[in-house]
Design an enzyme around this catalytic site. Structure first.
Site, PDB file in Angstrom:
ATOM      1  CG  ASP A   1      -1.875   1.126   1.336  1.00  0.00           C
ATOM      2  OD1 ASP A   1      -2.120   1.778   0.294  1.00  0.00           O
ATOM      3  OD2 ASP A   1      -2.404   1.382   2.437  1.00  0.00           O
TER       4      ASP A   1
ATOM      5  NE  ARG B   1     -13.519  -1.916  -0.938  1.00  0.00           N
ATOM      6  CZ  ARG B   1     -13.125  -0.665  -0.678  1.00  0.00           C
ATOM      7  NH1 ARG B   1     -11.917  -0.266  -1.051  1.00  0.00           N
ATOM      8  NH2 ARG B   1     -13.894   0.185  -0.015  1.00  0.00           N
TER       9      ARG B   1
END
Ligand code: CP
Ligand code: NVA
Length: 316
Positions: free
Chosen positions: A231, A299
Site C-alpha cells: 500500500d 470491493r
C-alpha cells in the site's frame, strides 16, 4: 434467495465478524457476482438508501458503494464533510441520530476509529467503516475474497505485506488471522502495525489456525509467499510525515527482485491507489502476476453482499 446472518449490527473492524460469518459472506458474494455477470436482476435492496459520509478522498469506495446500491435497486447519497453540517461543528452523535431517521445504513470514511464507533453508537441503522486511520475492513474482505477465488482455501496460504503498518495492513492481519491464513508483515521498526492490533491478530490466529509474523526484513517476509501485498507509504492525513516516510521505506518495495523470493506463481496485490515507482514497480503492477484490479472489482461484489446482509438482517 437465502441471505446469511451476521451477529454484529455494524462493520467497524473485521473482527466484528467470525470465520463462519466471513465464509458465508464470501459464498453469498460469489452468488451475487455470478448473477451480476449473468445480468440477472434481483432488487434485494429495493427502496433502501445508504448515506456515505466522506471526510477523506476516495475513488473505489465511493464508486463501488454507490454503484452497488444502484445495482441492488436502492440508492446512495454522497455526503462530503464540506457539504454537510458535520464539517461546521454538528456533532457525530447528532448526525447519526438525524441520518438514522432518513436512511437504512450509513457508511463513513474518516480519521479516528472512535468517530466511526461513536457514529455507530448513536445510529439506529447499520454503520459500515469505509476506512479510518486504524482499519479498512471492506478492503480486507474484498482482498480475501479475491484470494478465495484463486485458492478456494486459506490454509497454508502465505500473504506477505510489505510497507507501512497502516490501516490496510491492520485489517489484512485481522482478516487473515480469522480465516486461518499466514500473514507476514515487513515494515521499518518505527512504522510497524499498532501493538494492540498485532496482539488481537495473534490471539485470533491462535484460535483459528492462522499465523501472524512481524519482521523488518522484506525479503524474509516475501520468502515463499503466495501473495505479495503493498500500500502507499503515506496514507491520507499523514502528509506532514512524507519526507521521513519516503526515506524509511526505500527497502520496502515490491520489485521484480523481491518477487523472485516468493513462491512460484506468486500474485501481486495492492489496495490502490498506487504510487507507481514508490511502493511498487510499475512493471510488476502491470505484470501477469498482478490481481490489483480484481481486488478493486471485488470491493463492489463483497460490499453488495455486506449491505444486503446488514440492511435486510435488521430492517425487514
Ligand atoms: N482502496 C480504496 O479504498 O480506494 P479509495 O481510496 O479510492 O476508496
Ligand atoms: N492506507 C491508505 C489506503 C487508501 C485506500 C490511506 O489510508 O490513505
Amino acid at each position: 434467495m437465502k441471505i446469511p446472518n451476521m451477529a454484529s449490527k455494524h462493520l467497524l473492524t473485521v473482527s466484528d465478524l467470525t470465520q463462519k460469518e466471513i465464509l458465508a459472506l464470501f459464498k453469498f458474494t460469489a452468488k451475487l457476482k455470478a448473477m451480476h455477470k449473468a445480468r440477472q436482476r434481483h432488487d434485494l435492496l429495493k427502496g433502501k438508501v445508504l448515506a456515505m459520509i466522506f471526510e477523506k478522498s476516495s475513488t473505489r469506495t465511493r464508486v463501488s458503494f454507490e454503484v452497488g446500491m444502484f445495482q441492488l435497486g436502492g440508492h446512495a447519497l454522497f455526503l462530503s464533510k464540506d457539504d454537510i453540517q458535520l464539517g461546521r461543528g454538528e456533532t457525530i452523535a447528532d448526525t447519526a441520530r438525524v441520518l438514522s431517521r432518513y436512511v437504512d445504513a450509513i457508511m463513513i470514511r474518516t480519521f479516528e476509529q472512535e468517530k466511526a464507533e461513536e457514529l455507530a453508537h448513536h445510529s439506529s441503522v447499520p454503520v459500515i467503516n469505509g476506512l479510518t486511520d486504524t482499519h479498512h475492513p471492506c478492503q480486507a474482505l474484498a482482498d480475501f475474497f479475491t484470494i478465495f477465488e484463486c485458492n478456494k482455501t486459506f490454509k497454508g496460504i502465505k500473504i506477505a505485506y510489505i510497507g507501512d503498518g497502516n490501516n490496510v495492513a491492520h485489517s489484512l492481519m485481522l482478516c487473515g488471522a480469522i480465516l486461518g491464513a499466514h500473514v507476514a508483515v515487513a515494515t521499518p521498526k518505527q512504522y510497524r502495525p499498532a501493538d494492540f492490533v498485532t496482539e488481537e491478530a495473534m490471539i485470533l490466529a491462535q484460535k483459528n489456525g492462522g499465523h501472524i509474523e512481524l519482521t523488518t526484513d522484506a525479503r524474509e517476509a516475501a520468502k515463499d509467499a503466495h501473495y505479495l501485498y503493498t500500500d502507499v507509504w503515506v496514507s491520507m492525513g499523514q502528509e506532514k510525515d512524507k519526507e521521513n516516510k519516503l526515506a524509511a521505506f526505500r527497502e520496502y518495495r515490491i520489485t521484480k527482485d523481491l518477487l523472485s523470493q516468493a513462491a512460484q506463481g506468486c500474485k501481486i496485490m495492492h489496495c490502490l491507489p498506487a504510487h507507481r515507482g514508490e511502493e511498487i514497480e510499475s512493471e510488476v503492477m502491470d505484470s501477469e502476476a498482478s490481481i490489483v484490479f480484481d481486488q478493486a472489482e471485488n470491493r463492489l461484489h463483497v460490499q453488495k453482499a455486506l449491505l444486503t446482509i446488514l440492511i435486510r438482517g435488521h430492517h425487514s
